[in-house]
Design an enzyme around this catalytic site. Sequence first.
Site, PDB file in Angstrom:
ATOM      1  N   GLY A 105     114.123 -38.387  47.117  1.00 59.82           N
ATOM      2  CA  GLY A 105     113.284 -38.705  45.935  1.00 59.82           C
ATOM      3  C   GLY A 105     112.286 -39.735  46.613  1.00 59.82           C
ATOM      4  O   GLY A 105     111.919 -40.683  46.328  1.00 59.82           O
TER       5      GLY A 105
ATOM      6  N   GLY B 118     108.007 -40.764  46.108  1.00 60.08           N
ATOM      7  CA  GLY B 118     107.516 -41.393  44.820  1.00 60.08           C
ATOM      8  C   GLY B 118     107.207 -42.929  45.089  1.00 60.08           C
ATOM      9  O   GLY B 118     106.925 -43.173  46.270  1.00 60.08           O
ATOM     10  N   GLN B 119     107.016 -43.528  44.026  1.00 64.20           N
ATOM     11  CA  GLN B 119     106.409 -45.214  44.204  1.00 64.20           C
ATOM     12  C   GLN B 119     107.361 -46.002  45.100  1.00 64.20           C
ATOM     13  O   GLN B 119     106.854 -46.520  45.953  1.00 64.20           O
ATOM     14  CB  GLN B 119     106.495 -45.777  42.836  1.00 64.20           C
TER      15      GLN B 119
ATOM     16  N   ASP C  67     112.353 -34.761  49.487  1.00 66.17           N
ATOM     17  CA  ASP C  67     111.794 -34.683  48.248  1.00 66.17           C
ATOM     18  C   ASP C  67     111.754 -33.198  47.528  1.00 66.17           C
ATOM     19  O   ASP C  67     112.020 -32.243  48.344  1.00 66.17           O
ATOM     20  CB  ASP C  67     110.378 -35.474  47.896  1.00 66.17           C
TER      21      ASP C  67
ATOM     22  N   ASP D 207     116.412 -30.579  46.468  1.00 63.94           N
ATOM     23  CA  ASP D 207     116.526 -30.856  44.877  1.00 63.94           C
ATOM     24  C   ASP D 207     117.825 -31.499  44.736  1.00 63.94           C
ATOM     25  O   ASP D 207     118.963 -30.518  44.961  1.00 63.94           O
ATOM     26  CB  ASP D 207     116.399 -29.244  44.316  1.00 63.94           C
ATOM     27  N   ILE D 208     118.140 -32.525  44.240  1.00 64.69           N
ATOM     28  CA  ILE D 208     119.316 -33.208  44.140  1.00 64.69           C
ATOM     29  C   ILE D 208     120.167 -32.481  43.270  1.00 64.69           C
ATOM     30  O   ILE D 208     121.461 -32.867  43.388  1.00 64.69           O
ATOM     31  CB  ILE D 208     119.238 -34.673  43.858  1.00 64.69           C
TER      32      ILE D 208
ATOM     33  N   TYR E 260     116.679 -42.925  29.192  1.00 68.98           N
ATOM     34  CA  TYR E 260     116.603 -43.539  30.560  1.00 68.98           C
ATOM     35  C   TYR E 260     117.721 -44.648  30.698  1.00 68.98           C
ATOM     36  O   TYR E 260     118.691 -44.873  31.604  1.00 68.98           O
ATOM     37  CB  TYR E 260     115.089 -44.088  30.871  1.00 68.98           C
TER      38      TYR E 260
ATOM     39  N   LYS F 252     120.852 -44.783  32.929  1.00 67.79           N
ATOM     40  CA  LYS F 252     121.310 -46.019  33.757  1.00 67.79           C
ATOM     41  C   LYS F 252     122.378 -46.833  33.451  1.00 67.79           C
ATOM     42  O   LYS F 252     123.283 -47.353  34.434  1.00 67.79           O
ATOM     43  CB  LYS F 252     119.888 -46.980  34.109  1.00 67.79           C
TER      44      LYS F 252
HETATM   45  P1  NAD Z   1     109.073 -41.979  41.083  1.00 62.25           P
HETATM   46  O1  NAD Z   1     109.033 -41.052  39.743  1.00 62.25           O
HETATM   47  O2  NAD Z   1     107.968 -42.645  41.551  1.00 62.25           O
HETATM   48  O3  NAD Z   1     109.701 -41.156  42.209  1.00 62.25           O
HETATM   49  C1  NAD Z   1     110.868 -40.229  42.132  1.00 62.25           C
HETATM   50  C2  NAD Z   1     110.757 -39.183  43.261  1.00 62.25           C
HETATM   51  O4  NAD Z   1     111.955 -38.229  43.024  1.00 62.25           O
HETATM   52  C3  NAD Z   1     109.540 -38.324  43.015  1.00 62.25           C
HETATM   53  O5  NAD Z   1     108.927 -38.326  44.352  1.00 62.25           O
HETATM   54  C4  NAD Z   1     109.988 -37.060  42.691  1.00 62.25           C
HETATM   55  O6  NAD Z   1     109.216 -35.767  43.098  1.00 62.25           O
HETATM   56  C5  NAD Z   1     111.549 -37.065  43.095  1.00 62.25           C
HETATM   57  N1  NAD Z   1     112.398 -36.175  42.425  1.00 62.25           N
HETATM   58  C6  NAD Z   1     112.289 -35.894  41.208  1.00 62.25           C
HETATM   59  N2  NAD Z   1     113.386 -34.830  40.899  1.00 62.25           N
HETATM   60  C7  NAD Z   1     113.975 -34.655  41.927  1.00 62.25           C
HETATM   61  C8  NAD Z   1     115.010 -33.576  42.360  1.00 62.25           C
HETATM   62  N3  NAD Z   1     115.697 -32.943  41.419  1.00 62.25           N
HETATM   63  N4  NAD Z   1     115.203 -33.636  43.748  1.00 62.25           N
HETATM   64  C9  NAD Z   1     114.775 -34.507  44.519  1.00 62.25           C
HETATM   65  N5  NAD Z   1     113.830 -35.457  44.314  1.00 62.25           N
HETATM   66  C10 NAD Z   1     113.302 -35.241  43.005  1.00 62.25           C
HETATM   67  O7  NAD Z   1     110.030 -43.187  40.865  1.00 62.25           O
HETATM   68  P2  NAD Z   1     110.291 -44.482  41.669  1.00 62.25           P
HETATM   69  O8  NAD Z   1     109.336 -45.405  40.758  1.00 62.25           O
HETATM   70  O9  NAD Z   1     109.930 -44.407  42.981  1.00 62.25           O
HETATM   71  O10 NAD Z   1     111.841 -44.751  41.142  1.00 62.25           O
HETATM   72  C11 NAD Z   1     113.058 -44.455  42.071  1.00 62.25           C
HETATM   73  C12 NAD Z   1     114.360 -44.913  41.334  1.00 62.25           C
HETATM   74  O11 NAD Z   1     114.158 -46.399  41.036  1.00 62.25           O
HETATM   75  C13 NAD Z   1     114.509 -44.301  40.145  1.00 62.25           C
HETATM   76  O12 NAD Z   1     115.890 -44.197  40.077  1.00 62.25           O
HETATM   77  C14 NAD Z   1     113.920 -45.327  39.162  1.00 62.25           C
HETATM   78  O13 NAD Z   1     114.749 -45.187  37.851  1.00 62.25           O
HETATM   79  C15 NAD Z   1     114.410 -46.594  39.810  1.00 62.25           C
HETATM   80  N6  NAD Z   1     113.690 -47.715  39.240  1.00 62.25           N
HETATM   81  C16 NAD Z   1     112.131 -47.685  39.350  1.00 62.25           C
HETATM   82  C17 NAD Z   1     111.446 -48.865  38.873  1.00 62.25           C
HETATM   83  C18 NAD Z   1     109.998 -48.726  39.033  1.00 62.25           C
HETATM   84  O14 NAD Z   1     109.195 -49.704  38.482  1.00 62.25           O
HETATM   85  N7  NAD Z   1     109.455 -47.888  39.730  1.00 62.25           N
HETATM   86  C19 NAD Z   1     112.213 -49.809  38.246  1.00 62.25           C
HETATM   87  C20 NAD Z   1     113.500 -49.682  37.962  1.00 62.25           C
HETATM   88  C21 NAD Z   1     114.043 -48.667  38.281  1.00 62.25           C
HETATM   89  N1  SER Z   2     109.596 -49.305  35.683  1.00 59.71           N
HETATM   90  C1  SER Z   2     110.683 -48.499  35.107  1.00 59.71           C
HETATM   91  C2  SER Z   2     110.009 -47.900  33.726  1.00 59.71           C
HETATM   92  O1  SER Z   2     109.259 -48.319  33.384  1.00 59.71           O
HETATM   93  C3  SER Z   2     111.746 -49.418  34.706  1.00 59.71           C
HETATM   94  O2  SER Z   2     113.028 -48.848  35.217  1.00 59.71           O
HETATM   95  O3  SER Z   2     110.548 -46.875  33.530  1.00 59.71           O
END
Ligand code: NAD
Ligand code: SER
Length: 312
Positions: A11, A14-15, A37, A53-54, A143, A147
Amino acid sequence: MSKKDVILVIGSSGQIGTELVQKLREVYGTDNVVASDLKKTEQAKEGPFEVLDIMNAQQLLDIVSKHKVTQVYLLAALLSATAEKMPKFGWQLNMEGLFHVLDLAKEKIISKIYWPSSIAVFGPNTPKKNTPQFTVMEPSTVYGISKQAGERWCEYYFNKYNVDVRSLRYPGLIGWKSAPGGGTTDYAVHIYHQALKTGAYDCFLSENTTLPMMYMDDAIKATIGIMEANAADVKIRSSYNISGMSFSPKDIAAEIRKHIKGFEISYTPDFRQEIADSWPQSIVDIEAKKDWKWMPEYDLAKMTEIMLANLK
Ligand code: NAD
Ligand code: SER
């Protein structure tokens, strides 16, 4: 990390992944960090990249074997707002992906896992202010439920199978290099873009909705920090609270106004308001500070300055 370690980030586009892969490659070398990804992205031009794909355990095993991967950072998940729209799929992706990676470590094919949890593990019955590490949880979103269950499974695999899995409960993350992917805290990134583009922003949360947040550099520092810590110092094997700052849409708008005179904010709360209302306002992270010396560096003022300067 030893010289023989190879990291797989799942993944990665992503962000968080966008920034994490860059930092991991700076620290450990481009060739030792494989990005992956669902689709090939720009990241493929910067270093090793695999389409993965995970949900496909065999594909995961093939890639791990091909690159002799020793550590996995599992970032693929559905975030809070998207998971509310597809509850069953959110549960499936967030849980099955985790099991595929945990089982690789149980079978001793990989040696270390990073898996992020979230402040979403807390729910409406959790104390809202200064939420401690150990407290009532009872998440009310798909969600959050996924988690919290994930945290329990991580701790279980550590206790039963000696799996070295490490985890952080990220707050809402804010950075300028990548776009957020369907969370409730996404407004705190969008607001900077809109402030520069149009001088106005219509927020999907109400003005006094205070939530825990963190600048991306702090989140990346914490992530690499917990992965680099001695195993004995990582005493919590579910997931650690970490805290950066807390603010509401009204607070961030006031901070932006110090740089962009006349910036206007309006409020049209939608379904994400209920999610935000179920989460804490501020987090206590003394365990992370004590166990592996975590310390945040960014507050709202410093982050706002950096966000606006870079997005310009
Ligand atoms: P995101 O949605 O920006 O990125 C997730 C990535 O996973 C994407 O690029 C997507 O294409 C990829 N993905 C989706 N399904 C997939 C699959 N089946 N196989 C492989 N890749 C796949 O999410 P993020 O913000 O980068 O978050 C990453 C992790 O951090 C997540 O577990 C999220 O819950 C956790 N998290 C994020 C935040 C936040 O504020 N960004 C806060 C708390 C926790
Ligand atoms: N930034 C994340 C969300 O809003 C928190 O896990 O889903």
